[in-house]
Motif scaffolding. Structure first.
Motif, PDB file in Angstrom:
ATOM      1  N   ARG A  73     -13.309  49.127  29.986  1.00  0.00           N
ATOM      2  CA  ARG A  73     -14.435  49.999  30.345  1.00  0.00           C
ATOM      3  C   ARG A  73     -14.263  50.559  31.758  1.00  0.00           C
ATOM      4  O   ARG A  73     -14.585  51.694  32.035  1.00  0.00           O
ATOM      5  N   TYR A  74     -13.754  49.725  32.666  1.00  0.00           N
ATOM      6  CA  TYR A  74     -13.601  50.140  34.067  1.00  0.00           C
ATOM      7  C   TYR A  74     -12.141  50.371  34.442  1.00  0.00           C
ATOM      8  O   TYR A  74     -11.784  50.330  35.610  1.00  0.00           O
ATOM      9  N   GLN A  75     -11.302  50.613  33.451  1.00  0.00           N
ATOM     10  CA  GLN A  75      -9.878  50.904  33.663  1.00  0.00           C
ATOM     11  C   GLN A  75      -9.210  49.949  34.655  1.00  0.00           C
ATOM     12  O   GLN A  75      -8.477  50.368  35.538  1.00  0.00           O
ATOM     13  N   GLY A  76      -9.536  48.661  34.494  1.00  0.00           N
ATOM     14  CA  GLY A  76      -8.898  47.638  35.318  1.00  0.00           C
ATOM     15  C   GLY A  76      -9.481  47.488  36.710  1.00  0.00           C
ATOM     16  O   GLY A  76      -9.041  46.650  37.487  1.00  0.00           O
ATOM     17  N   ARG A  77     -10.509  48.291  37.047  1.00  0.00           N
ATOM     18  CA  ARG A  77     -11.099  48.202  38.386  1.00  0.00           C
ATOM     19  C   ARG A  77     -12.152  47.102  38.485  1.00  0.00           C
ATOM     20  O   ARG A  77     -12.556  46.722  39.572  1.00  0.00           O
ATOM     21  N   LYS A  78     -12.628  46.597  37.328  1.00  0.00           N
ATOM     22  CA  LYS A  78     -13.581  45.483  37.355  1.00  0.00           C
ATOM     23  C   LYS A  78     -13.155  44.392  36.395  1.00  0.00           C
ATOM     24  O   LYS A  78     -12.529  44.670  35.363  1.00  0.00           O
ATOM     25  N   GLU A  79     -13.516  43.166  36.758  1.00  0.00           N
ATOM     26  CA  GLU A  79     -13.268  42.007  35.904  1.00  0.00           C
ATOM     27  C   GLU A  79     -14.608  41.340  35.618  1.00  0.00           C
ATOM     28  O   GLU A  79     -15.468  41.298  36.497  1.00  0.00           O
ATOM     29  N   VAL A  80     -14.769  40.799  34.436  1.00  0.00           N
ATOM     30  CA  VAL A  80     -16.020  40.138  34.124  1.00  0.00           C
ATOM     31  C   VAL A  80     -16.140  38.827  34.912  1.00  0.00           C
ATOM     32  O   VAL A  80     -15.145  38.135  35.145  1.00  0.00           O
ATOM     33  N   ALA A  81     -17.351  38.542  35.380  1.00  0.00           N
ATOM     34  CA  ALA A  81     -17.640  37.252  36.005  1.00  0.00           C
ATOM     35  C   ALA A  81     -18.347  36.369  34.976  1.00  0.00           C
ATOM     36  O   ALA A  81     -18.986  36.882  34.053  1.00  0.00           O
ATOM     37  N   VAL A  82     -18.211  35.073  35.127  1.00  0.00           N
ATOM     38  CA  VAL A  82     -18.831  34.146  34.187  1.00  0.00           C
ATOM     39  C   VAL A  82     -19.763  33.188  34.920  1.00  0.00           C
ATOM     40  O   VAL A  82     -19.366  32.552  35.901  1.00  0.00           O
ATOM     41  N   ILE A  83     -21.003  33.120  34.461  1.00  0.00           N
ATOM     42  CA  ILE A  83     -21.923  32.083  34.921  1.00  0.00           C
ATOM     43  C   ILE A  83     -22.011  31.057  33.799  1.00  0.00           C
ATOM     44  O   ILE A  83     -22.452  31.366  32.692  1.00  0.00           O
ATOM     45  N   TRP A  84     -21.533  29.843  34.087  1.00  0.00           N
ATOM     46  CA  TRP A  84     -21.421  28.783  33.090  1.00  0.00           C
ATOM     47  C   TRP A  84     -22.517  27.759  33.379  1.00  0.00           C
ATOM     48  O   TRP A  84     -22.423  27.022  34.357  1.00  0.00           O
ATOM     49  N   VAL A  85     -23.575  27.771  32.587  1.00  0.00           N
ATOM     50  CA  VAL A  85     -24.704  26.862  32.810  1.00  0.00           C
ATOM     51  C   VAL A  85     -24.546  25.684  31.852  1.00  0.00           C
ATOM     52  O   VAL A  85     -24.559  25.866  30.631  1.00  0.00           O
ATOM     53  N   ASP A  86     -24.380  24.480  32.398  1.00  0.00           N
ATOM     54  CA  ASP A  86     -23.932  23.355  31.576  1.00  0.00           C
ATOM     55  C   ASP A  86     -24.079  22.065  32.378  1.00  0.00           C
ATOM     56  O   ASP A  86     -24.008  22.078  33.608  1.00  0.00           O
ATOM     57  N   ASP A 138      -3.270  37.930  28.778  1.00  0.00           N
ATOM     58  CA  ASP A 138      -3.750  37.997  30.163  1.00  0.00           C
ATOM     59  C   ASP A 138      -5.013  38.848  30.316  1.00  0.00           C
ATOM     60  O   ASP A 138      -5.891  38.511  31.110  1.00  0.00           O
ATOM     61  N   ASP A 139      -5.101  39.949  29.558  1.00  0.00           N
ATOM     62  CA  ASP A 139      -6.273  40.825  29.724  1.00  0.00           C
ATOM     63  C   ASP A 139      -7.541  40.238  29.088  1.00  0.00           C
ATOM     64  O   ASP A 139      -8.610  40.822  29.171  1.00  0.00           O
ATOM     65  N   GLN A 140      -7.391  39.061  28.464  1.00  0.00           N
ATOM     66  CA  GLN A 140      -8.549  38.354  27.890  1.00  0.00           C
ATOM     67  C   GLN A 140      -8.968  37.175  28.760  1.00  0.00           C
ATOM     68  O   GLN A 140      -9.869  36.428  28.400  1.00  0.00           O
ATOM     69  N   LYS A 141      -8.311  37.008  29.892  1.00  0.00           N
ATOM     70  CA  LYS A 141      -8.608  35.853  30.753  1.00  0.00           C
ATOM     71  C   LYS A 141      -9.481  36.248  31.938  1.00  0.00           C
ATOM     72  O   LYS A 141      -9.682  37.427  32.211  1.00  0.00           O
ATOM     73  N   ILE A 142      -9.994  35.254  32.622  1.00  0.00           N
ATOM     74  CA  ILE A 142     -10.877  35.479  33.775  1.00  0.00           C
ATOM     75  C   ILE A 142     -10.263  34.784  34.998  1.00  0.00           C
ATOM     76  O   ILE A 142      -9.437  33.890  34.859  1.00  0.00           O
ATOM     77  N   SER A 143     -10.701  35.208  36.187  1.00  0.00           N
ATOM     78  CA  SER A 143     -10.169  34.528  37.367  1.00  0.00           C
ATOM     79  C   SER A 143     -11.148  33.460  37.858  1.00  0.00           C
ATOM     80  O   SER A 143     -12.368  33.599  37.722  1.00  0.00           O
ATOM     81  N   THR A 144     -10.582  32.410  38.418  1.00  0.00           N
ATOM     82  CA  THR A 144     -11.407  31.290  38.891  1.00  0.00           C
ATOM     83  C   THR A 144     -12.369  31.739  39.988  1.00  0.00           C
ATOM     84  O   THR A 144     -13.417  31.133  40.171  1.00  0.00           O
ATOM     85  N   SER A 145     -12.029  32.816  40.701  1.00  0.00           N
ATOM     86  CA  SER A 145     -12.903  33.286  41.788  1.00  0.00           C
ATOM     87  C   SER A 145     -14.151  33.988  41.254  1.00  0.00           C
ATOM     88  O   SER A 145     -15.112  34.195  41.993  1.00  0.00           O
ATOM     89  N   LYS A 146     -14.136  34.349  39.981  1.00  0.00           N
ATOM     90  CA  LYS A 146     -15.291  35.035  39.390  1.00  0.00           C
ATOM     91  C   LYS A 146     -16.074  34.120  38.456  1.00  0.00           C
ATOM     92  O   LYS A 146     -16.817  34.575  37.583  1.00  0.00           O
ATOM     93  N   LEU A 147     -15.888  32.820  38.644  1.00  0.00           N
ATOM     94  CA  LEU A 147     -16.536  31.818  37.800  1.00  0.00           C
ATOM     95  C   LEU A 147     -17.513  31.024  38.659  1.00  0.00           C
ATOM     96  O   LEU A 147     -17.181  30.649  39.779  1.00  0.00           O
ATOM     97  N   VAL A 148     -18.718  30.799  38.147  1.00  0.00           N
ATOM     98  CA  VAL A 148     -19.650  29.947  38.887  1.00  0.00           C
ATOM     99  C   VAL A 148     -20.446  29.079  37.906  1.00  0.00           C
ATOM    100  O   VAL A 148     -20.866  29.532  36.852  1.00  0.00           O
ATOM    101  N   TYR A 149     -20.560  27.819  38.281  1.00  0.00           N
ATOM    102  CA  TYR A 149     -21.272  26.842  37.454  1.00  0.00           C
ATOM    103  C   TYR A 149     -22.659  26.572  38.000  1.00  0.00           C
ATOM    104  O   TYR A 149     -22.853  26.519  39.213  1.00  0.00           O
ATOM    105  N   ILE A 150     -23.601  26.308  37.089  1.00  0.00           N
ATOM    106  CA  ILE A 150     -24.931  25.818  37.487  1.00  0.00           C
ATOM    107  C   ILE A 150     -25.329  24.677  36.549  1.00  0.00           C
ATOM    108  O   ILE A 150     -25.209  24.817  35.322  1.00  0.00           O
ATOM    109  N   GLY A 151     -25.789  23.577  37.134  1.00  0.00           N
ATOM    110  CA  GLY A 151     -26.369  22.489  36.344  1.00  0.00           C
ATOM    111  C   GLY A 151     -25.485  21.280  36.135  1.00  0.00           C
ATOM    112  O   GLY A 151     -25.878  20.321  35.456  1.00  0.00           O
TER     113      GLY A 151
END
Ligand code: DIR
Ligand code: MN
Ligand code: MN
Ligand code: MN
Length: 311
Positions: free
Chosen positions: A117-130, A171-184
Protein backbone atom coordinates in the motif's frame (compact mmCIF):
# COMPACT_ATOMS: atom_id res chain seq x y z
CA UNK A 1 -16.29 1.87 6.46
CA UNK A 2 -15.34 -1.53 5.12
CA UNK A 3 -14.31 -4.52 7.22
CA UNK A 4 -12.89 -7.85 6.05
CA UNK A 5 -13.92 -10.66 8.38
CA UNK A 6 -11.92 -13.88 8.83
CA UNK A 7 -13.41 -16.61 11.02
CA UNK A 8 -10.87 -19.23 12.06
CA UNK A 9 -11.99 -22.42 13.78
CA UNK A 10 -8.55 -23.77 14.67
CA UNK A 11 -6.99 -25.23 17.81
CA UNK A 12 -3.80 -26.92 16.56
CA UNK A 13 -1.39 -24.34 18.01
CA UNK A 14 -2.04 -25.69 21.48
CA UNK A 15 -3.40 -28.82 23.14
CA UNK A 16 -6.88 -27.98 24.44
CA UNK A 17 -10.02 -28.62 22.40
CA UNK A 18 -12.69 -25.96 22.16
CA UNK A 19 -10.83 -22.79 21.16
CA UNK A 20 -11.91 -23.58 17.57
CA UNK A 21 -15.51 -22.99 18.65
CA UNK A 22 -14.87 -19.36 19.58
CA UNK A 23 -15.77 -17.69 16.27
CA UNK A 24 -19.13 -19.44 16.25
CA UNK A 25 -19.74 -18.37 19.85
CA UNK A 26 -18.71 -14.76 19.17
CA UNK A 27 -20.87 -14.55 16.05
CA UNK A 28 -23.69 -16.25 17.95
CA UNK A 29 -23.44 -13.58 20.63
CA UNK A 30 -24.22 -11.03 17.92
CA UNK A 31 -20.78 -9.54 17.32
CA UNK A 32 -20.98 -9.27 13.53
CA UNK A 33 -24.57 -8.00 13.60
CA UNK A 34 -23.53 -5.32 16.08
CA UNK A 35 -20.54 -4.33 13.96
CA UNK A 36 -22.73 -3.81 10.89
CA UNK A 37 -25.97 -2.55 12.46
CA UNK A 38 -24.66 -0.47 15.37
CA UNK A 39 -21.15 0.49 14.29
CA UNK A 40 -22.05 0.91 10.62
CA UNK A 41 -19.41 -1.23 8.93
CA UNK A 42 -19.93 -2.96 5.60
CA UNK A 43 -18.78 -6.54 6.08
CA UNK A 44 -16.80 -8.60 3.57
CA UNK A 45 -15.13 -12.00 3.74
CA UNK A 46 -16.35 -14.88 5.86
CA UNK A 47 -19.97 -15.24 6.89
CA UNK A 48 -19.38 -18.87 7.89
CA UNK A 49 -16.68 -20.22 10.19
CA UNK A 50 -14.02 -22.26 8.40
CA UNK A 51 -13.18 -25.48 10.21
CA UNK A 52 -9.41 -25.26 9.84
CA UNK A 53 -8.93 -28.28 12.11
CA UNK A 54 -9.91 -30.33 9.06
CA UNK A 55 -6.81 -29.17 7.18
CA UNK A 56 -4.65 -31.56 9.21
CA UNK A 57 -2.25 -33.44 6.88
CA UNK A 58 -1.90 -37.21 7.23
CA UNK A 59 1.62 -37.06 8.61
CA UNK A 60 2.14 -34.31 11.15
CA UNK A 61 4.89 -35.60 13.40
CA UNK A 62 6.60 -33.03 15.65
CA UNK A 63 9.43 -31.07 14.04
CA UNK A 64 12.11 -29.39 16.21
CA UNK A 65 9.75 -30.03 19.11
CA UNK A 66 6.84 -28.19 17.49
CA UNK A 67 3.48 -29.95 17.77
CA UNK A 68 1.24 -30.10 14.67
CA UNK A 69 3.82 -28.08 12.69
CA UNK A 70 2.42 -28.85 9.22
CA UNK A 71 -1.18 -28.20 10.27
CA UNK A 72 -0.33 -24.82 11.76
CA UNK A 73 1.83 -23.98 8.77
CA UNK A 74 -0.89 -24.86 6.25
CA UNK A 75 -3.58 -22.94 8.14
CA UNK A 76 -1.46 -19.83 8.64
CA UNK A 77 -0.31 -19.85 5.02
CA UNK A 78 -3.95 -19.82 3.95
CA UNK A 79 -4.77 -17.08 6.46
CA UNK A 80 -1.91 -14.93 5.22
CA UNK A 81 -3.54 -14.95 1.80
CA UNK A 82 -7.05 -14.38 3.16
CA UNK A 83 -6.01 -11.37 5.25
CA UNK A 84 -3.84 -9.98 2.46
CA UNK A 85 -6.73 -10.21 -0.04
CA UNK A 86 -8.99 -8.20 2.30
CA UNK A 87 -6.32 -5.68 3.30
CA UNK A 88 -5.25 -4.95 -0.26
CA UNK A 89 -8.78 -3.69 -0.92
CA UNK A 90 -8.05 -1.05 1.71
CA UNK A 91 -10.28 -2.73 4.26
CA UNK A 92 -9.62 -3.10 7.96
CA UNK A 93 -9.43 -6.82 8.76
CA UNK A 94 -10.94 -8.55 11.80
CA UNK A 95 -9.88 -12.13 12.53
CA UNK A 96 -11.65 -14.19 15.17
CA UNK A 97 -9.60 -17.21 16.33
CA UNK A 98 -8.73 -19.83 17.16
CA UNK A 99 -5.54 -20.02 19.16
CA UNK A 100 -2.78 -17.42 18.85
CA UNK A 101 -0.72 -19.42 16.33
CA UNK A 102 -3.08 -17.99 13.69
CA UNK A 103 -1.37 -14.60 14.08
CA UNK A 104 1.54 -15.97 12.01
CA UNK A 105 -0.89 -15.84 9.12
CA UNK A 106 -2.88 -12.73 9.93
CA UNK A 107 0.14 -10.53 10.60
CA UNK A 108 1.98 -11.93 7.56
CA UNK A 109 -1.04 -10.84 5.50
CA UNK A 110 -1.10 -7.35 7.05
CA UNK A 111 2.65 -6.87 6.72
CA UNK A 112 2.63 -7.64 3.01
CA UNK A 113 -0.46 -5.56 2.26
CA UNK A 114 0.87 -2.51 4.12
CA UNK A 115 4.28 -2.70 2.41
CA UNK A 116 2.48 -2.73 -0.94
CA UNK A 117 0.00 0.00 0.00
CA UNK A 118 2.85 2.39 0.86
CA UNK A 119 5.34 1.07 -1.72
CA UNK A 120 7.75 -0.05 0.98
CA UNK A 121 7.77 3.33 2.76
CA UNK A 122 5.77 2.00 5.74
CA UNK A 123 5.84 -1.18 7.78
CA UNK A 124 3.02 -2.44 9.95
CA UNK A 125 3.47 -2.14 13.72
CA UNK A 126 2.09 -4.77 16.07
CA UNK A 127 0.55 -4.22 19.49
CA UNK A 128 0.50 -7.64 21.16
CA UNK A 129 -1.82 -7.66 24.19
CA UNK A 130 -1.26 -10.88 26.11
CA UNK A 131 -0.23 -12.42 29.42
CA UNK A 132 2.45 -14.21 27.39
CA UNK A 133 5.11 -12.97 24.97
CA UNK A 134 4.56 -15.79 22.42
CA UNK A 135 8.14 -15.27 21.23
CA UNK A 136 9.60 -18.70 21.94
CA UNK A 137 11.65 -20.27 19.19
CA UNK A 138 11.11 -24.00 18.69
CA UNK A 139 14.36 -24.43 20.63
CA UNK A 140 13.43 -22.25 23.66
CA UNK A 141 9.87 -23.59 23.95
CA UNK A 142 9.14 -25.96 26.82
CA UNK A 143 5.67 -26.86 25.56
CA UNK A 144 6.20 -27.29 21.81
CA UNK A 145 2.91 -25.43 21.32
CA UNK A 146 3.18 -23.12 18.32
CA UNK A 147 0.79 -20.57 19.88
CA UNK A 148 3.79 -19.68 22.09
CA UNK A 149 5.98 -19.00 19.02
CA UNK A 150 4.18 -16.75 16.49
CA UNK A 151 6.17 -13.59 17.24
CA UNK A 152 9.48 -15.46 16.82
CA UNK A 153 8.52 -16.56 13.30
CA UNK A 154 7.05 -13.17 12.35
CA UNK A 155 10.17 -11.28 13.40
CA UNK A 156 12.52 -13.80 11.78
CA UNK A 157 14.04 -14.76 15.15
CA UNK A 158 12.87 -18.28 14.31
CA UNK A 159 13.16 -19.52 10.74
CA UNK A 160 12.48 -22.78 8.99
CA UNK A 161 13.56 -24.30 5.70
CA UNK A 162 11.69 -27.53 6.33
CA UNK A 163 9.20 -28.27 3.57
CA UNK A 164 5.62 -27.43 4.64
CA UNK A 165 6.78 -26.05 8.01
CA UNK A 166 6.64 -22.25 7.66
CA UNK A 167 8.92 -22.34 4.62
CA UNK A 168 6.29 -20.19 2.88
CA UNK A 169 6.94 -17.15 5.12
CA UNK A 170 8.68 -14.46 3.02
CA UNK A 171 10.59 -11.36 4.13
CA UNK A 172 7.80 -9.03 2.98
CA UNK A 173 5.43 -10.86 5.36
CA UNK A 174 7.61 -10.27 8.42
CA UNK A 175 7.74 -7.44 10.96
CA UNK A 176 10.63 -5.73 12.69
CA UNK A 177 11.23 -6.04 16.42
CA UNK A 178 11.41 -2.23 16.66
CA UNK A 179 7.77 -1.97 15.56
CA UNK A 180 6.50 -4.47 18.12
CA UNK A 181 5.12 -3.56 21.53
CA UNK A 182 3.63 -5.74 24.24
CA UNK A 183 1.02 -4.86 26.86
CA UNK A 184 -0.11 -7.04 29.76
CA UNK A 185 2.79 -9.50 30.10
CA UNK A 186 3.04 -11.51 33.31
CA UNK A 187 4.01 -15.06 32.34
CA UNK A 188 7.15 -14.92 30.22
CA UNK A 189 9.45 -17.93 29.84
CA UNK A 190 13.15 -17.64 30.70
CA UNK A 191 14.26 -17.99 27.07
CA UNK A 192 11.70 -15.38 26.03
CA UNK A 193 13.02 -12.89 28.59
CA UNK A 194 16.48 -13.22 27.07
CA UNK A 195 15.07 -12.69 23.56
CA UNK A 196 13.15 -9.57 24.67
CA UNK A 197 16.28 -8.19 26.38
CA UNK A 198 18.74 -9.07 23.59
CA UNK A 199 16.59 -7.41 20.94
CA UNK A 200 15.47 -4.43 23.01
CA UNK A 201 11.81 -5.20 22.43
CA UNK A 202 9.41 -2.72 24.04
CA UNK A 203 7.23 -4.50 26.58
CA UNK A 204 4.80 -3.22 29.21
CA UNK A 205 4.16 -5.83 31.88
CA UNK A 206 1.43 -5.80 34.53
CA UNK A 207 4.10 -4.31 36.81
CA UNK A 208 4.39 -1.32 34.47
CA UNK A 209 0.60 -0.95 34.40
CA UNK A 210 0.50 -1.00 38.21
CA UNK A 211 3.23 1.65 38.33
CA UNK A 212 2.09 4.06 35.62
CA UNK A 213 -1.57 3.23 35.12
CA UNK A 214 -3.11 2.00 31.88
CA UNK A 215 -3.49 5.54 30.48
CA UNK A 216 0.22 6.31 30.60
CA UNK A 217 1.19 2.80 29.41
CA UNK A 218 -0.98 3.03 26.30
CA UNK A 219 0.39 6.52 25.65
CA UNK A 220 3.98 5.19 25.86
CA UNK A 221 3.16 2.18 23.68
CA UNK A 222 1.62 4.38 20.98
CA UNK A 223 4.50 6.86 21.22
CA UNK A 224 6.92 3.99 20.57
CA UNK A 225 5.04 3.10 17.39
CA UNK A 226 4.67 6.67 16.16
CA UNK A 227 1.70 8.43 14.64
CA UNK A 228 2.28 7.54 10.99
CA UNK A 229 2.53 3.75 11.30
CA UNK A 230 -0.38 1.39 10.55
CA UNK A 231 -1.21 -0.85 13.52
CA UNK A 232 -2.15 -4.52 13.72
CA UNK A 233 -3.67 -5.22 17.16
CA UNK A 234 -3.31 -8.85 18.23
CA UNK A 235 -5.40 -9.37 21.35
CA UNK A 236 -5.11 -12.59 23.35
CA UNK A 237 -8.10 -12.70 25.70
CA UNK A 238 -5.85 -14.18 28.42
CA UNK A 239 -4.38 -10.68 28.82
CA UNK A 240 -7.53 -10.07 30.84
CA UNK A 241 -7.65 -11.32 34.40
CA UNK A 242 -9.38 -14.72 34.72
CA UNK A 243 -12.08 -12.86 36.66
CA UNK A 244 -13.22 -11.34 33.33
CA UNK A 245 -11.99 -14.04 30.96
CA UNK A 246 -11.93 -17.40 32.72
CA UNK A 247 -12.49 -19.49 29.59
CA UNK A 248 -9.10 -19.55 27.99
CA UNK A 249 -6.46 -22.26 27.69
CA UNK A 250 -3.73 -20.70 29.83
CA UNK A 251 -5.28 -18.26 32.31
CA UNK A 252 -2.84 -16.27 34.47
CA UNK A 253 -3.94 -14.36 37.55
CA UNK A 254 -3.14 -10.69 38.03
CA UNK A 255 -4.26 -9.49 34.61
CA UNK A 256 -6.06 -6.56 33.05
CA UNK A 257 -9.57 -5.63 34.05
CA UNK A 258 -12.09 -5.71 31.21
CA UNK A 259 -12.15 -1.92 31.35
CA UNK A 260 -8.37 -1.74 30.93
CA UNK A 261 -8.61 -4.10 27.95
CA UNK A 262 -11.40 -2.05 26.43
CA UNK A 263 -9.40 1.13 27.07
CA UNK A 264 -6.42 -0.23 25.09
CA UNK A 265 -8.75 -1.11 22.21
CA UNK A 266 -10.45 2.31 22.34
CA UNK A 267 -7.13 4.15 22.27
CA UNK A 268 -5.88 2.12 19.32
CA UNK A 269 -9.11 2.93 17.48
CA UNK A 270 -8.72 6.63 18.30
CA UNK A 271 -5.34 6.76 16.56
CA UNK A 272 -7.02 6.08 13.22
CA UNK A 273 -4.03 3.83 12.46
CA UNK A 274 -5.71 0.45 13.09
CA UNK A 275 -5.58 -1.77 10.01
CA UNK A 276 -6.25 -5.18 11.54
CA UNK A 277 -7.27 -6.90 14.76
CA UNK A 278 -7.08 -10.49 15.96
CA UNK A 279 -9.10 -11.75 18.91
CA UNK A 280 -7.79 -15.13 20.02
CA UNK A 281 -7.77 -17.82 22.71
CA UNK A 282 -11.44 -17.57 23.74
CA UNK A 283 -12.34 -21.17 24.63
CA UNK A 284 -16.07 -21.44 25.34
CA UNK A 285 -15.78 -25.11 26.35
CA UNK A 286 -13.63 -24.20 29.36
CA UNK A 287 -16.38 -22.04 30.84
CA UNK A 288 -16.65 -22.82 34.54
CA UNK A 289 -19.48 -20.59 35.62
CA UNK A 290 -21.52 -17.89 33.90
CA UNK A 291 -22.05 -19.38 30.48
CA UNK A 292 -20.64 -16.60 28.30
CA UNK A 293 -18.51 -14.27 30.40
CA UNK A 294 -15.42 -14.66 28.21
CA UNK A 295 -17.38 -14.43 24.97
CA UNK A 296 -18.99 -11.22 26.23
CA UNK A 297 -15.56 -9.83 27.09
CA UNK A 298 -14.36 -10.69 23.58
CA UNK A 299 -17.35 -8.95 22.01
CA UNK A 300 -16.62 -5.87 24.10
CA UNK A 301 -12.92 -5.73 23.12
CA UNK A 302 -13.71 -5.95 19.41
CA UNK A 303 -16.48 -3.36 19.63
CA UNK A 304 -14.12 -0.94 21.35
CA UNK A 305 -11.38 -1.44 18.75
CA UNK A 306 -13.90 -0.77 15.99
CA UNK A 307 -14.97 2.53 17.47
CA UNK A 308 -17.85 1.87 19.83
CA UNK A 309 -18.08 4.97 21.98
CA UNK A 310 -19.51 5.49 25.41
CA UNK A 311 -20.89 8.94 24.69
C1 DIR B 1 4.10 -20.73 27.05
C2 DIR B 1 2.61 -20.42 27.15
N1 DIR B 1 4.89 -19.53 27.07
C3 DIR B 1 4.41 -21.56 25.80
N2 DIR B 1 2.17 -19.59 26.10
C4 DIR B 1 0.87 -19.21 25.93
O1 DIR B 1 3.77 -22.60 25.64
O2 DIR B 1 5.27 -21.18 25.03
N3 DIR B 1 0.55 -18.29 25.11
N4 DIR B 1 -0.09 -19.75 26.63
O3 DIR B 1 -0.67 -17.71 24.95
MN1 MN C 1 -14.29 -17.70 3.33
MN1 MN D 1 -1.58 -15.74 26.19
MN1 MN E 1 -1.04 -15.37 22.99
Amino acid sequence: SELGVVLVGFSGGQCKDGVDAAPTALVGAGLLDQISDELGYTLHGDSEVHNYNEMRPANDEPHRGMKNPRSVSAVTQKLATQVYEQAKEGRMVLTLGGDHSIAIGTIAGSAKAIRERYQGRKEVAVIWVDAHADINTPETSDSGNVHGMPVAFLTGLATSNEKDVFDWLQDDQKISTSKLVYIGLRDVDRGEKKILRDHGIRAFSMHDIDRHGIGRVVEMALAHIGSDTPIHLSFDVDALDPMWAPSTGTPVRGGLTLREGDYIAECVHETGQLVAMDLVEVNPSLEVTGASETVRAGVSLVRCALGDTLL
